[in-house]
Motif scaffolding. Structure first.
Motif, PDB file in Angstrom:
ATOM      1  N   ASN A 199      31.238 -12.077  13.449  1.00 32.17           N
ATOM      2  CA  ASN A 199      30.930 -12.064  14.888  1.00 32.17           C
ATOM      3  C   ASN A 199      31.435 -10.776  15.554  1.00 32.17           C
ATOM      4  O   ASN A 199      31.961 -10.804  16.660  1.00 32.17           O
ATOM      5  CB  ASN A 199      31.499 -13.297  15.584  1.00 32.17           C
ATOM      6  N   GLY A 200      31.262  -9.669  14.858  1.00 28.80           N
ATOM      7  CA  GLY A 200      31.591  -8.383  15.438  1.00 28.80           C
ATOM      8  C   GLY A 200      33.069  -8.113  15.618  1.00 28.80           C
ATOM      9  O   GLY A 200      33.448  -7.249  16.415  1.00 28.80           O
ATOM     10  N   GLY A 201      33.909  -8.832  14.882  1.00 33.19           N
ATOM     11  CA  GLY A 201      35.346  -8.625  14.984  1.00 33.19           C
ATOM     12  C   GLY A 201      36.047  -9.551  15.948  1.00 33.19           C
ATOM     13  O   GLY A 201      37.252  -9.438  16.149  1.00 33.19           O
ATOM     14  N   GLY A 202      35.298 -10.480  16.546  1.00 33.26           N
ATOM     15  CA  GLY A 202      35.936 -11.469  17.406  1.00 33.26           C
ATOM     16  C   GLY A 202      36.930 -12.307  16.628  1.00 33.26           C
ATOM     17  O   GLY A 202      37.995 -12.673  17.139  1.00 33.26           O
ATOM     18  N   ASN A 203      36.591 -12.606  15.378  1.00 29.24           N
ATOM     19  CA  ASN A 203      37.483 -13.307  14.461  1.00 29.24           C
ATOM     20  C   ASN A 203      37.424 -12.650  13.097  1.00 29.24           C
ATOM     21  O   ASN A 203      36.350 -12.218  12.647  1.00 29.24           O
ATOM     22  CB  ASN A 203      37.092 -14.788  14.331  1.00 29.24           C
ATOM     23  N   TRP A 204      38.576 -12.589  12.433  1.00 26.66           N
ATOM     24  CA  TRP A 204      38.661 -12.050  11.084  1.00 26.66           C
ATOM     25  C   TRP A 204      39.272 -13.101  10.164  1.00 26.66           C
ATOM     26  O   TRP A 204      40.293 -13.686  10.479  1.00 26.66           O
ATOM     27  CB  TRP A 204      39.515 -10.785  11.055  1.00 26.66           C
ATOM     28  N   SER A 205      38.605 -13.329   8.999  1.00 27.76           N
ATOM     29  CA  SER A 205      39.073 -14.323   8.042  1.00 27.76           C
ATOM     30  C   SER A 205      39.535 -13.639   6.763  1.00 27.76           C
ATOM     31  O   SER A 205      38.853 -12.736   6.254  1.00 27.76           O
ATOM     32  CB  SER A 205      37.957 -15.316   7.702  1.00 27.76           C
ATOM     33  N   LEU A 206      40.681 -14.084   6.246  1.00 22.06           N
ATOM     34  CA  LEU A 206      41.188 -13.550   4.986  1.00 22.06           C
ATOM     35  C   LEU A 206      40.360 -14.105   3.838  1.00 22.06           C
ATOM     36  O   LEU A 206      40.272 -15.322   3.651  1.00 22.06           O
ATOM     37  CB  LEU A 206      42.654 -13.926   4.795  1.00 22.06           C
ATOM     38  N   LEU A 207      39.716 -13.194   3.062  1.00 21.74           N
ATOM     39  CA  LEU A 207      38.894 -13.605   1.932  1.00 21.74           C
ATOM     40  C   LEU A 207      39.658 -13.609   0.625  1.00 21.74           C
ATOM     41  O   LEU A 207      39.513 -14.516  -0.191  1.00 21.74           O
ATOM     42  CB  LEU A 207      37.689 -12.658   1.783  1.00 21.74           C
ATOM     43  N   TYR A 208      40.485 -12.544   0.413  1.00 16.36           N
ATOM     44  CA  TYR A 208      41.055 -12.359  -0.918  1.00 16.36           C
ATOM     45  C   TYR A 208      42.244 -11.419  -0.837  1.00 16.36           C
ATOM     46  O   TYR A 208      42.321 -10.573   0.058  1.00 16.36           O
ATOM     47  CB  TYR A 208      39.994 -11.755  -1.843  1.00 16.36           C
ATOM     48  N   SER A 209      43.192 -11.584  -1.767  1.00 15.37           N
ATOM     49  CA  SER A 209      44.324 -10.667  -1.897  1.00 15.37           C
ATOM     50  C   SER A 209      44.316 -10.079  -3.310  1.00 15.37           C
ATOM     51  O   SER A 209      44.298 -10.825  -4.295  1.00 15.37           O
ATOM     52  CB  SER A 209      45.655 -11.385  -1.645  1.00 15.37           C
ATOM     53  N   PHE A 210      44.325  -8.762  -3.393  1.00  8.82           N
ATOM     54  CA  PHE A 210      44.282  -8.073  -4.673  1.00  8.82           C
ATOM     55  C   PHE A 210      45.692  -7.708  -5.123  1.00  8.82           C
ATOM     56  O   PHE A 210      46.671  -7.924  -4.407  1.00  8.82           O
ATOM     57  CB  PHE A 210      43.405  -6.823  -4.575  1.00  8.82           C
ATOM     58  N   SER A 211      45.777  -7.105  -6.308  1.00  8.24           N
ATOM     59  CA  SER A 211      47.084  -6.780  -6.886  1.00  8.24           C
ATOM     60  C   SER A 211      47.594  -5.417  -6.441  1.00  8.24           C
ATOM     61  O   SER A 211      48.681  -5.007  -6.833  1.00  8.24           O
ATOM     62  CB  SER A 211      46.989  -6.805  -8.416  1.00  8.24           C
ATOM     63  N   ASN A 212      46.821  -4.711  -5.605  1.00  6.08           N
ATOM     64  CA  ASN A 212      47.234  -3.392  -5.159  1.00  6.08           C
ATOM     65  C   ASN A 212      46.483  -3.051  -3.877  1.00  6.08           C
ATOM     66  O   ASN A 212      45.605  -3.798  -3.444  1.00  6.08           O
ATOM     67  CB  ASN A 212      46.955  -2.343  -6.248  1.00  6.08           C
ATOM     68  N   ASN A 213      46.842  -1.909  -3.276  1.00  8.48           N
ATOM     69  CA  ASN A 213      46.190  -1.525  -2.027  1.00  8.48           C
ATOM     70  C   ASN A 213      44.712  -1.237  -2.251  1.00  8.48           C
ATOM     71  O   ASN A 213      44.280  -0.835  -3.325  1.00  8.48           O
ATOM     72  CB  ASN A 213      46.872  -0.288  -1.435  1.00  8.48           C
ATOM     73  N   ILE A 214      43.919  -1.464  -1.199  1.00  7.09           N
ATOM     74  CA  ILE A 214      42.478  -1.230  -1.252  1.00  7.09           C
ATOM     75  C   ILE A 214      42.210   0.207  -0.834  1.00  7.09           C
ATOM     76  O   ILE A 214      42.554   0.626   0.263  1.00  7.09           O
ATOM     77  CB  ILE A 214      41.731  -2.219  -0.341  1.00  7.09           C
ATOM     78  N   ARG A 215      41.562   0.956  -1.722  1.00  5.31           N
ATOM     79  CA  ARG A 215      41.281   2.367  -1.457  1.00  5.31           C
ATOM     80  C   ARG A 215      39.914   2.576  -0.830  1.00  5.31           C
ATOM     81  O   ARG A 215      39.698   3.573  -0.143  1.00  5.31           O
ATOM     82  CB  ARG A 215      41.382   3.171  -2.751  1.00  5.31           C
ATOM     83  N   ASN A 216      38.980   1.666  -1.088  1.00  3.96           N
ATOM     84  CA  ASN A 216      37.650   1.814  -0.498  1.00  3.96           C
ATOM     85  C   ASN A 216      36.847   0.535  -0.659  1.00  3.96           C
ATOM     86  O   ASN A 216      37.205  -0.338  -1.470  1.00  3.96           O
ATOM     87  CB  ASN A 216      36.893   2.986  -1.121  1.00  3.96           C
ATOM     88  N   LEU A 217      35.735   0.456   0.096  1.00  3.93           N
ATOM     89  CA  LEU A 217      34.862  -0.720   0.099  1.00  3.93           C
ATOM     90  C   LEU A 217      33.410  -0.266   0.075  1.00  3.93           C
ATOM     91  O   LEU A 217      33.078   0.797   0.605  1.00  3.93           O
ATOM     92  CB  LEU A 217      35.059  -1.559   1.369  1.00  3.93           C
ATOM     93  N   PHE A 218      32.561  -1.092  -0.503  1.00  7.87           N
ATOM     94  CA  PHE A 218      31.117  -0.881  -0.369  1.00  7.87           C
ATOM     95  C   PHE A 218      30.419  -2.213  -0.603  1.00  7.87           C
ATOM     96  O   PHE A 218      30.698  -2.900  -1.582  1.00  7.87           O
ATOM     97  CB  PHE A 218      30.587   0.147  -1.371  1.00  7.87           C
ATOM     98  N   PHE A 219      29.524  -2.586   0.315  1.00  8.69           N
ATOM     99  CA  PHE A 219      28.770  -3.834   0.197  1.00  8.69           C
ATOM    100  C   PHE A 219      27.278  -3.534   0.249  1.00  8.69           C
ATOM    101  O   PHE A 219      26.810  -2.765   1.091  1.00  8.69           O
ATOM    102  CB  PHE A 219      29.145  -4.818   1.304  1.00  8.69           C
ATOM    103  N   LEU A 220      26.538  -4.156  -0.676  1.00  9.70           N
ATOM    104  CA  LEU A 220      25.087  -4.048  -0.688  1.00  9.70           C
ATOM    105  C   LEU A 220      24.453  -5.035   0.284  1.00  9.70           C
ATOM    106  O   LEU A 220      23.429  -4.754   0.893  1.00  9.70           O
ATOM    107  CB  LEU A 220      24.554  -4.310  -2.099  1.00  9.70           C
ATOM    108  N   ASN A 221      25.061  -6.212   0.398  1.00  7.39           N
ATOM    109  CA  ASN A 221      24.626  -7.256   1.310  1.00  7.39           C
ATOM    110  C   ASN A 221      25.807  -8.199   1.498  1.00  7.39           C
ATOM    111  O   ASN A 221      26.905  -7.925   1.006  1.00  7.39           O
ATOM    112  CB  ASN A 221      23.389  -7.993   0.761  1.00  7.39           C
ATOM    113  N   ILE A 222      25.617  -9.301   2.164  1.00 16.84           N
ATOM    114  CA  ILE A 222      26.745 -10.181   2.464  1.00 16.84           C
ATOM    115  C   ILE A 222      27.313 -10.837   1.206  1.00 16.84           C
ATOM    116  O   ILE A 222      28.481 -11.259   1.185  1.00 16.84           O
ATOM    117  CB  ILE A 222      26.344 -11.258   3.495  1.00 16.84           C
ATOM    118  N   ASP A 223      26.542 -10.898   0.124  1.00 11.46           N
ATOM    119  CA  ASP A 223      27.011 -11.527  -1.107  1.00 11.46           C
ATOM    120  C   ASP A 223      27.612 -10.540  -2.106  1.00 11.46           C
ATOM    121  O   ASP A 223      28.615 -10.840  -2.754  1.00 11.46           O
ATOM    122  CB  ASP A 223      25.863 -12.285  -1.788  1.00 11.46           C
ATOM    123  N   SER A 224      27.002  -9.376  -2.253  1.00 10.47           N
ATOM    124  CA  SER A 224      27.380  -8.436  -3.314  1.00 10.47           C
ATOM    125  C   SER A 224      28.147  -7.251  -2.749  1.00 10.47           C
ATOM    126  O   SER A 224      27.667  -6.565  -1.844  1.00 10.47           O
ATOM    127  CB  SER A 224      26.128  -7.932  -4.045  1.00 10.47           C
TER     128      SER A 224
END
Length: 368
Positions: A199-224
Motif C-alpha cells: 500500500n505504498g509504504g503505509g504498512n511494512w511487513s517483515l517477510l524474511y531474515s537472512f544470515s547476513n546484510n542485504i546488499r541488493n534486491l531485484f524483483f521480476l514480479n510480486i512472486d519472483s
C-alpha cells in the motif's frame, strides 16, 4: 520512383557510415577524469545514460557523468564538494534524481536532462548518507539511509516534501519497487531483514531474515525475486512465492549489483573482477571474462547491451560473451548426474553441467 530509391540509399549510407564495431565481450570505457569510483549507473536506452562517482581516497568531490553515445564518450555534468552520490535514476530524458551526501543527506533533481541540478532534501530526516533511492514516476519515490538519524522517507510531490515511513532502527539500506503500491526494503544489519509493502509504504511487513546484510534486491514480479548478500557458499537467494521462502543458487559469488533483463537472463557483479550471468532465471550462474577491476553496479538495456561500474566502467554489446571457469554445485552429491545443456539448441557455444561424487578424470563425448 527515383526519389524513393535515392532516399533509401541515403538511409543505408548513414546507417553504415556511423555504425561502429565494438570488441567482443566486456571492454573498458574512458571516464572524463581519473581517480574516481563509480557508485551507480543508469541508462534510459542504449545511448543515453548517467553514472555517479566520487574521488578516492576520501569523498572530497562527487560527480555526475553523462553520455549520449552509449558511453563511448562520458562528460562531467555536475560536481559537488565533500560528498558522494550513491544512486542515480531518470524517469525520462528530462527528469532525473540522484541521492547521497556525507554528514547531510542530499537528494538532487533535474528537469532538463541534467543541465541543472537542485537539492530537494530540505526537511528530510537525515544526517548521514542516503544509500538507495527508487522513483516509480516523476512524483512518487523513496530514499533510505540505515545510519543514525536516517530511515526510509517517501515523497508524492517530486521531492517538495518528504514523509518518514521507517525509522533508523529498521536500518533500511536497499529498495526495489514494482509500482507505487508494491515494494521491498532490505536492511543493512547482520540479520538482513526483508520488508514488503502493498500500500505504498503505509504498512511494512517483515517477510524474511537472512544470515547476513542485504546488499541488493531485484524483483521480476510480486512472486519472483532475488536478494544479494553473503549467504555462506552463495551470494544470491531466490524466491518464487512472494518472499515467503528463499533458496540458494548455484555458483553465485560475492554479489553486490544485480540486474535481470527478462525472466531468464540476469547479471550479478561483485568487486574483485567478477561479473556473472544466468540464463535460466537465476538458478545457475557462470563467470564472464571482464577487465580487472571492482564492480558494484550493473544495468542492461536489452539482452546484448550492458554496463557495469566500480573502479572502472565496462560495456558489452553482445551480452558479455561466453562463460569461463568451472562451476561448482553448493550441495552434497550422492550420485553422478549429467544435466541438460543450455542453451539448447546452441550455436556456437553451450554449457554442460555434471556432478560427481569425487574428483576424477572425466571424458565427455558430444554426438551430433
Amino acid at each position: 520512383m527515383k526519389r524513393l530509391i535515392l532516399f533509401e540509399l541515403i538511409i543505408i549510407f548513414f546507417a553504415t557510415t556511423f555504425e561502429t564495431d565494438s570488441p567482443p565481450g566486456w571492454f573498458q570505457q574512458t571516464l572524463p577524469r581519473t581517480g574516481v569510483i563509480i557508485d551507480d549507473i543508469f541508462f534510459l536506452d542504449s545511448l543515453t545514460g548517467w553514472s555517479t562517482a566520487h574521488v578516492t581516497p576520501g569523498f572530497d568531490t562527487a560527480y555526475i557523468f553523462s553520455t549520449v553515445n552509449g558511453g563511448t564518450n562520458w562528460s562531467i555534468q555536475y560536481s559537488f564538494p565533500i560528498a558522494v552520490f550513491n544512486t542515480v535514476q531518470f524517469l525520462n530524458a528530462n527528469t532525473g534524481y540522484c541521492a547521497g551526501g556525507t554528514g547531510t543527506s542530499r537528494v538532487y533533481k533535474t528537469i532538463n536532462g541534467g543541465i541543472n541540478w537542485i537539492n530537494i532534501a530540505s526537511g528530510m530526516n537525515g544526517l548521514g548518507t542516503l544509500e538507495d533511492m527508487y522513483f516509480v514516476n516523476e512524483n512518487t519515490g523513496w530514499v533510505c539511509d540505515e545510519n543514525t538519524f536516517g530511515g526510509l522517507s517517501k515523497t508524492t510531490n517530486g521531492g517538495s516534501s518528504w514523509q518518514l515511513q521507517l525509522g533508523e532502527t529498521y536500518r533500511p539500506a536497499k529498495l526495489f519497487f514494482l509500482n507505487k503500491d508494491t515494494g521491498w526494503v532490505g536492511t543493512g544489519d547482520a540479520n538482513g531483514r526483508l520488508y514488503r509493502t502493498t500500500n505504498g509504504g503505509g504498512n511494512w511487513s517483515l517477510l524474511y531474515s537472512f544470515s547476513n546484510n542485504i546488499r541488493n534486491l531485484f524483483f521480476l514480479n510480486i512472486d519472483s525475486g532475488y536478494v544479494v548478500g553473503a549467504f555462506g557458499t552463495y551470494s544470491i537467494s531466490k524466491t518464487t512465492n512472494a518472499g515467503m521462502n528463499w533458496g540458494p543458487t548455484t555458483n553465485s559469488t560475492g554479489g553486490i549489483g544485480i540486474y535481470f533483463v527478462d525472466n531468464m537472463t540476469g547479471y550479478n557483479c561483485a568487486g574483485a573482477s567478477i561479473v556473472q550471468k544466468s540464463t535460466d532465471g537465476g538458478n545457475i550462474w557462470f563467470n564472464q571474462i571482464v577487465p580487472a577491476g571492482g564492480y558494484v553496479s550493473i544495468q542492461f538495456t536489452d539482452t546484448s547491451r550492458g554496463w557495469s561500474g566500480g573502479s572502472i566502467v565496462i560495456h558489452t554489446t553482445d551480452g558479455g560473451g561466453p562463460p569461463i571457469g568451472i562451476l561448482y554445485a553448493s550441495s552434497e552429491v550422492s550420485n553422478y548426474k549429467l544435466d541438460q545443456n543450455f542453451p539448447n539448441p546452441f550455436n556456437p557455444t553451450t554449457i554442460i553441467f555434471f556432478k560427481l561424487q569425487e574428483k576424477s578424470t572425466v571424458e565427455l563425448i558430444v554426438y551430433n
